[in-house]
Enzyme design. Structure first.
Site, PDB file in Angstrom:
ATOM      1  N   THR A 173      31.886   4.436  10.686  1.00 58.93           N
ATOM      2  CA  THR A 173      31.233   4.099  11.958  1.00 58.93           C
ATOM      3  C   THR A 173      30.211   5.198  12.230  1.00 58.93           C
ATOM      4  OG1 THR A 173      33.308   3.158  12.727  1.00 58.93           O
ATOM      5  CG2 THR A 173      31.612   3.572  14.391  1.00 58.93           C
TER       6      THR A 173
ATOM      7  N   LYS B 283      29.409  -3.035  15.483  1.00 57.64           N
ATOM      8  CA  LYS B 283      30.611  -2.185  15.476  1.00 57.64           C
ATOM      9  C   LYS B 283      30.632  -1.288  16.717  1.00 57.64           C
ATOM     10  CE  LYS B 283      34.093   0.403  14.164  1.00 57.64           C
ATOM     11  NZ  LYS B 283      35.469  -0.021  14.447  1.00 57.64           N
TER      12      LYS B 283
ATOM     13  N   LYS C  13      33.040  10.602  19.252  1.00 53.22           N
ATOM     14  CA  LYS C  13      31.889  10.416  18.356  1.00 53.22           C
ATOM     15  C   LYS C  13      31.302   9.009  18.555  1.00 53.22           C
ATOM     16  CE  LYS C  13      32.869   8.741  14.446  1.00 53.22           C
ATOM     17  NZ  LYS C  13      32.872   7.529  13.649  1.00 53.22           N
TER      18      LYS C  13
HETATM   19  P1  NAP Z   1      39.773  10.672   8.482  1.00 57.59           P
HETATM   20  O1  NAP Z   1      41.159  10.308   8.149  1.00 57.59           O
HETATM   21  O2  NAP Z   1      39.499  11.843   9.362  1.00 57.59           O
HETATM   22  O3  NAP Z   1      38.972  10.856   7.088  1.00 57.59           O
HETATM   23  C1  NAP Z   1      37.663  11.353   7.086  1.00 57.59           C
HETATM   24  C2  NAP Z   1      37.140  11.409   5.661  1.00 57.59           C
HETATM   25  O4  NAP Z   1      35.809  11.980   5.699  1.00 57.59           O
HETATM   26  C3  NAP Z   1      37.979  12.309   4.736  1.00 57.59           C
HETATM   27  O5  NAP Z   1      37.945  11.771   3.434  1.00 57.59           O
HETATM   28  C4  NAP Z   1      37.202  13.623   4.784  1.00 57.59           C
HETATM   29  O6  NAP Z   1      37.380  14.442   3.656  1.00 57.59           O
HETATM   30  C5  NAP Z   1      35.775  13.095   4.806  1.00 57.59           C
HETATM   31  N1  NAP Z   1      34.801  14.068   5.267  1.00 57.59           N
HETATM   32  C6  NAP Z   1      34.663  14.591   6.494  1.00 57.59           C
HETATM   33  N2  NAP Z   1      33.624  15.461   6.544  1.00 57.59           N
HETATM   34  C7  NAP Z   1      33.102  15.480   5.289  1.00 57.59           C
HETATM   35  C8  NAP Z   1      32.005  16.148   4.697  1.00 57.59           C
HETATM   36  N3  NAP Z   1      31.214  16.973   5.393  1.00 57.59           N
HETATM   37  N4  NAP Z   1      31.736  15.923   3.378  1.00 57.59           N
HETATM   38  C9  NAP Z   1      32.528  15.082   2.668  1.00 57.59           C
HETATM   39  N5  NAP Z   1      33.577  14.414   3.171  1.00 57.59           N
HETATM   40  C10 NAP Z   1      33.854  14.600   4.475  1.00 57.59           C
HETATM   41  O7  NAP Z   1      38.984   9.456   9.190  1.00 57.59           O
HETATM   42  P2  NAP Z   1      39.278   7.872   9.079  1.00 57.59           P
HETATM   43  O8  NAP Z   1      40.226   7.482  10.162  1.00 57.59           O
HETATM   44  O9  NAP Z   1      39.570   7.513   7.666  1.00 57.59           O
HETATM   45  O10 NAP Z   1      37.845   7.300   9.530  1.00 57.59           O
HETATM   46  C11 NAP Z   1      36.771   7.199   8.624  1.00 57.59           C
HETATM   47  C12 NAP Z   1      35.647   6.407   9.311  1.00 57.59           C
HETATM   48  O11 NAP Z   1      36.145   5.113   9.665  1.00 57.59           O
HETATM   49  C13 NAP Z   1      35.136   7.033  10.621  1.00 57.59           C
HETATM   50  O12 NAP Z   1      33.744   6.804  10.723  1.00 57.59           O
HETATM   51  C14 NAP Z   1      35.900   6.274  11.695  1.00 57.59           C
HETATM   52  O13 NAP Z   1      35.189   6.258  12.917  1.00 57.59           O
HETATM   53  C15 NAP Z   1      35.961   4.881  11.060  1.00 57.59           C
HETATM   54  N6  NAP Z   1      37.086   4.045  11.496  1.00 57.59           N
HETATM   55  C16 NAP Z   1      38.331   4.601  11.713  1.00 57.59           C
HETATM   56  C17 NAP Z   1      39.363   3.763  12.132  1.00 57.59           C
HETATM   57  C18 NAP Z   1      40.750   4.322  12.416  1.00 57.59           C
HETATM   58  O14 NAP Z   1      41.509   3.659  13.137  1.00 57.59           O
HETATM   59  N7  NAP Z   1      41.119   5.470  11.897  1.00 57.59           N
HETATM   60  C19 NAP Z   1      39.151   2.389  12.310  1.00 57.59           C
HETATM   61  C20 NAP Z   1      37.878   1.860  12.025  1.00 57.59           C
HETATM   62  C21 NAP Z   1      36.841   2.706  11.620  1.00 57.59           C
HETATM   63  P3  NAP Z   1      38.590  15.534   3.613  1.00 57.59           P
HETATM   64  O15 NAP Z   1      39.824  14.764   3.261  1.00 57.59           O
HETATM   65  O16 NAP Z   1      38.173  16.481   2.548  1.00 57.59           O
HETATM   66  O17 NAP Z   1      38.657  16.157   4.996  1.00 57.59           O
END
Ligand code: NAP
Length: 300
Positions: free
Chosen positions: A99, A174, A243
């Site tokens: 997102t 979204k 965010k």
């Molecule tokens: P998350 O668990 O915090 O995972 C974030 C990912 O991004 C991890 O793989 C992290 O790597 C990586 N990352 C962060 N900063 C980075 C950087 N500078 N360079 C390279 N990799 C980096 O988040 P998530 O829940 O999976 O969400 C991912 C996306 O989906 C977000 O945009 C979120 O808004 C969206 N989303 C989330 C949900 C939900 O319910 N969680 C639902 C729909 C959409 P590391 O493991 O190395 O930290």
């Protein structure tokens, strides 16, 4: 699997969403490579080939799927040195599921097009449990022929696909949905604090509201979390919710409309983050509303 799809997919970003998405692609027979900044997380996707660098993951891929935290991460992984843009073959697709802002989607669509590659924005609705169950709602935006080619990917991870005309419109759709979730959290928080001030148990009030005129997956789920003050562990951390509300307000400025509800929620989310609560669940915005209402710590 016998009728394994021919596409080779590299998944970059194995967080709460990316890891279950990658596991479902493996389960559906795709040839999957994985990369994550913290390489230890590649072990969470058995059956996928771990790659030590982004370039190695991208250079032979038909599709690079990114599921990263935010604009900064997506920018780094795509446009940074040794990033996706330089390694992806001509004709391959970058499927961006994070997102993120309209601005970065526009920028990446142009950058990939200039290299003969294609950027499809494909944000999703659904939390990590829906991702694990392959029941996400997928909102891909881009050329219809490419979306058709990617249909088996969407089917492997989601229960329904809602195609949009352009990557930017997919990102906008979204953000519209996440704005509604944020606004609903604010309304639920205020309604339950309102009832509690008058002595009504929040779970009793939630049972009434969701069992009658306000039954919906979002109200039921988030209302339950707020009523039970159940904010840890976070399926979607509050800092990522902030965010998204920031992205909504930035986009609303570009589009020339005011979204006052988003501003109210933004203030409450900022307060929560300032007070060190960025890692509790998004629904934890209710803690700020409770405090403003003069209610003490929730009974748990
Ligand atoms: P998350 O668990 O915090 O995972 C974030 C990912 O991004 C991890 O793989 C992290 O790597 C990586 N990352 C962060 N900063 C980075 C950087 N500078 N360079 C390279 N990799 C980096 O988040 P998530 O829940 O999976 O969400 C991912 C996306 O989906 C977000 O945009 C979120 O808004 C969206 N989303 C989330 C949900 C939900 O319910 N969680 C639902 C729909 C959409 P590391 O493991 O190395 O930290």
């Amino acid at each position: 699997m016998s009728n394994a799809p021919a596409l080779g997919i590299s998944v970059l970003g194995l967080g709460q969403m990316g890891a279950p998405i990658a596991r479902n692609l493996v389960a559906r027979g795709f040839s999957v490579k994985v990369w994550n900044r913290d390489a230890a997380k590649t072990a969470t996707v058995p059956g996928a080939t771990p790659c030590p660098t982004i370039a190695e993951a991208a250079e032979s891929a038909d599709v690079v799927l990114t599921m990263l935290a935010d604009d900064a991460a997506l920018r780094q992984v795509t446009l940074g040195a040794g990033g996706v843009l330089d390694a992806l073959p001509k004709g391959a697709v970058h499927l961006g599921m994070s997102t993120v802002s309209l601005a970065i989607v526009r920028e990446l669509a142009a950058a990939h097009a200039a290299r003969g590659q294609e950027y499809i924005a494909s944000p999703v609705f659904g939390r990590p449990d829906l991702a694990a169950a392959a029941k996400l709602f997928v909102v891909p935006g881009g050329a219809p022929a490419t979306l058709e080619r990617l249909a088996p990917v969407f089917a492997a991870i989601g229960q329904a696909t809602f195609p949009m005309a352009t990557p930017e419109q997919a990102a906008l759709a979204k953000l519209a949905g996440n704005f509604m979730i944020a606004g609903t959290l604010e309304i639920l928080s205020e309604a339950l604090a309102f009832g509690e001030k008058g002595g009504i148990d929040p779970e009793q009030l939630m049972g009434l509201l969701s069992g009658t005129v306000f039954g919906s997956p979002i109200v039921n789920r988030y209302g339950g979390l707020i009523a039970r003050a159940d904010f840890e562990p976070a399926a979607f951390p509050l800092r990522l919710g902030l965010k998204d509300v920031n992205l909504v307000l930035a986009a609303s400025q570009q589009l020339g409309l005011s979204m006052p509800v988003a501003s109210v929620v933004q203030q409450h989310l900022l307060t929560a983050v300032d007070q060190g609560r960025g890692d509790i669940d998004f629904a934890g915005v209710a803690t700020v509303v409770r405090e403003e209402a003069g209610l003490g710590a929730p009974r748990r």
